[in-house]
Motif scaffolding. Structure first.
Motif, PDB file in Angstrom:
ATOM      1  N   ILE A 127       0.785  -1.265   0.007  1.00 23.46           N
ATOM      2  CA  ILE A 127      -0.112   0.033   0.003  1.00 23.46           C
ATOM      3  C   ILE A 127       0.769   1.226  -0.182  1.00 23.46           C
ATOM      4  CG2 ILE A 127      -1.631   1.481   1.296  1.00 23.46           C
ATOM      5  CD1 ILE A 127      -2.996  -1.288   1.994  1.00 23.46           C
ATOM      6  N   PRO A 128       1.828   1.410   0.710  1.00 24.51           N
ATOM      7  CA  PRO A 128       2.584   2.494   0.785  1.00 24.51           C
ATOM      8  C   PRO A 128       3.492   2.774  -0.443  1.00 24.51           C
ATOM      9  CG  PRO A 128       3.394   1.264   2.510  1.00 24.51           C
ATOM     10  CD  PRO A 128       2.194   0.803   2.158  1.00 24.51           C
ATOM     11  N   ARG A 129       4.010   1.743  -0.929  1.00 26.43           N
ATOM     12  CA  ARG A 129       4.618   1.748  -2.129  1.00 26.43           C
ATOM     13  C   ARG A 129       3.673   2.105  -3.477  1.00 26.43           C
ATOM     14  NH1 ARG A 129       9.557  -1.633  -2.058  1.00 26.43           N
ATOM     15  NH2 ARG A 129       9.438  -2.609  -0.068  1.00 26.43           N
ATOM     16  N   ALA A 130       2.546   1.617  -3.240  1.00 17.03           N
ATOM     17  CA  ALA A 130       1.310   2.101  -4.274  1.00 17.03           C
ATOM     18  C   ALA A 130       1.105   3.619  -4.326  1.00 17.03           C
ATOM     19  CB  ALA A 130       0.050   1.409  -4.225  1.00 17.03           C
ATOM     20  N   PHE A 131       1.063   4.136  -3.041  1.00 18.05           N
ATOM     21  CA  PHE A 131       0.706   5.566  -2.958  1.00 18.05           C
ATOM     22  C   PHE A 131       1.999   6.535  -3.665  1.00 18.05           C
ATOM     23  CE2 PHE A 131      -1.528   5.059   1.526  1.00 18.05           C
ATOM     24  CZ  PHE A 131      -2.579   4.811   0.909  1.00 18.05           C
ATOM     25  N   GLU A 132       3.157   6.010  -3.071  1.00 18.90           N
ATOM     26  CA  GLU A 132       4.464   6.478  -3.665  1.00 18.90           C
ATOM     27  C   GLU A 132       4.245   6.488  -5.346  1.00 18.90           C
ATOM     28  OE1 GLU A 132       8.167   5.104  -2.127  1.00 18.90           O
ATOM     29  OE2 GLU A 132       7.527   5.607  -0.248  1.00 18.90           O
ATOM     30  N   HIS A 133       4.000   5.378  -5.877  1.00 15.31           N
ATOM     31  CA  HIS A 133       4.175   5.273  -7.292  1.00 15.31           C
ATOM     32  C   HIS A 133       2.758   6.211  -8.145  1.00 15.31           C
ATOM     33  CE1 HIS A 133       3.965   3.596 -11.337  1.00 15.31           C
ATOM     34  NE2 HIS A 133       2.781   3.203 -11.150  1.00 15.31           N
ATOM     35  N   HIS A 193      -3.361  15.095  -1.716  1.00 11.41           N
ATOM     36  CA  HIS A 193      -2.604  15.804  -2.481  1.00 11.41           C
ATOM     37  C   HIS A 193      -1.245  15.122  -2.797  1.00 11.41           C
ATOM     38  CE1 HIS A 193      -5.690  18.855  -1.575  1.00 11.41           C
ATOM     39  NE2 HIS A 193      -5.490  18.920  -2.894  1.00 11.41           N
ATOM     40  N   GLY A 194      -1.000  14.167  -1.912  1.00 16.42           N
ATOM     41  CA  GLY A 194       0.401  13.631  -1.613  1.00 16.42           C
ATOM     42  C   GLY A 194       0.135  12.406  -0.919  1.00 16.42           C
ATOM     43  N   VAL A 195       1.518  11.666  -0.837  1.00 11.72           N
ATOM     44  CA  VAL A 195       1.592  10.492  -0.033  1.00 11.72           C
ATOM     45  C   VAL A 195       1.449  10.557   1.377  1.00 11.72           C
ATOM     46  CG1 VAL A 195       3.240   8.830   0.691  1.00 11.72           C
ATOM     47  CG2 VAL A 195       3.471   9.392  -1.604  1.00 11.72           C
ATOM     48  N   GLY A 196       2.124  11.622   2.052  1.00 11.01           N
ATOM     49  CA  GLY A 196       1.709  11.977   3.331  1.00 11.01           C
ATOM     50  C   GLY A 196       0.381  11.933   3.939  1.00 11.01           C
ATOM     51  N   GLU A 197      -0.524  12.485   2.989  1.00 17.78           N
ATOM     52  CA  GLU A 197      -2.158  12.765   3.408  1.00 17.78           C
ATOM     53  C   GLU A 197      -2.722  11.388   3.214  1.00 17.78           C
ATOM     54  OE1 GLU A 197      -4.796  16.109   1.933  1.00 17.78           O
ATOM     55  OE2 GLU A 197      -3.011  15.959   0.921  1.00 17.78           O
TER      56      GLU A 197
END
Ligand code: ATP
Length: 251
Positions: A127-133, A193-197
């Motif tokens: 999941i975090p990798r998919a957000f980054e992608h 708007h971004g990975v952090g959110e």
């Protein structure tokens, strides 16, 4: 990871790909039977299972689209590539719907695989990798505008709840629309708007999940959750209508 070669193909004609992950034995399992019955051959994407005590029986062999073993040594790095590519392989930013879900018995490592841990890097989840992608692709895209919205629901005992809603206890209804397809009525949508959110929403939703305990997993989630990123993709200066796509991340 891009310089590391992998037997996991980038482009497959199949629309469904199955990647297997083998987790190490936990203390309870080692105490019951320390004998390893599973062996993996990540390069061939194959695993073999032997019957416990059946030394003379031929092992049963299975082949998948990708496979990741338990070890995280230098060879494990190549296996990580499989994971990394899986989270990048969905073409949501190009307008294709995609779903990544984990399947397995309780305690097999579904949540660990999908969410993972931040350290070490190799154990980060899909999941975090998919957000980054998704957000890396958006940042690099030229002449294209994106609107990204997220929703997060839980299915527990056949009930659907909105993990990001104002009332996370309220049961929501599953509906079907001739154009929209199957959807959950009144599920809240949140612009991101971004990975952090995305990560903060994920954390907030996870705190609202039902957590139980089973004999095989003391942190058992006892429920399924679906985090969806809905994208609207508009090419600037072109007449064509905006495309819509959704990336579903299930655990
Ligand atoms: N690859 C792995 N390496 C190390 N530990 C792991 C791995 N996979 C899972 N674990 C550990 O095994 C335990 C069970 O994992 P997890 O909670 O992800 O299982 P699950 O399949 O989601 O279970 P449930 O369906 O009951 O929620 C956790 O303590 C987790 O940290």
């Amino acid at each position: 990871f891009s310089t590391v070669t992998s037997s996991y193909p980038d482009k497959l004609s199949e629309s469904v790909r199955v990647v297997v992950r083998c987790r190490p034995l936990n203390d309870r399992e080692k105490a019951v039977s320390p004998e390893a019955v599973l062996s993996v051959e990540p390069q061939l994407c194959q695993c073999s299972i032997r019957r416990p005590g059946g030394q003379d029986d031929p092992p049963k062999q299975f082949t998948f689209d990708g496979l990741r073993g338990c070890r995280l040594d230098s060879r494990g790095l190549r296996d990580v590539t499989v994971w990394h590519r899986l989270s990048r392989s969905q073409g949501v930013t190009e307008g294709y719907n995609g779903t990544i879900f984990a399947y397995g018995q309780t305690g097999s490592g579904k949540s660990f695989t999908m969410q993972g841990v931040s350290e070490p890097e190799a154990q980060r989840g899909v999941i975090p990798r998919a957000f980054e992608h998704v957000f890396e692709t958006i940042q690099c895209a030229e002449n294209t505008k994106f609107l990204v919205r997220a929703c997060f629901l839980e299915i527990y005992n056949e009930d659907i709840r909105d993990l990001l809603g104002n009332d996370t206890k309220q049961r929501l209804e599953l509906k079907e629309h001739p154009e929209r397809g199957v959807y959950v009525r009144d599920l809240s949508m949140h612009t991101v708007h971004g990975v952090g959110e995305c990560e903060r929403m994920m954390e907030r939703g996870c705190r609202n999940r039902a957590v139980g305990s089973t004999l095989m997993n003391k942190d058992s989630s006892r429920s399924h959750s679906i985090f969806t990123l809905h994208l609207e993709i508009c090419r600037t200066g072109e007449q064509e209508p905006c495309r819509k796509a959704a990336q579903k991340l299930c655990s």
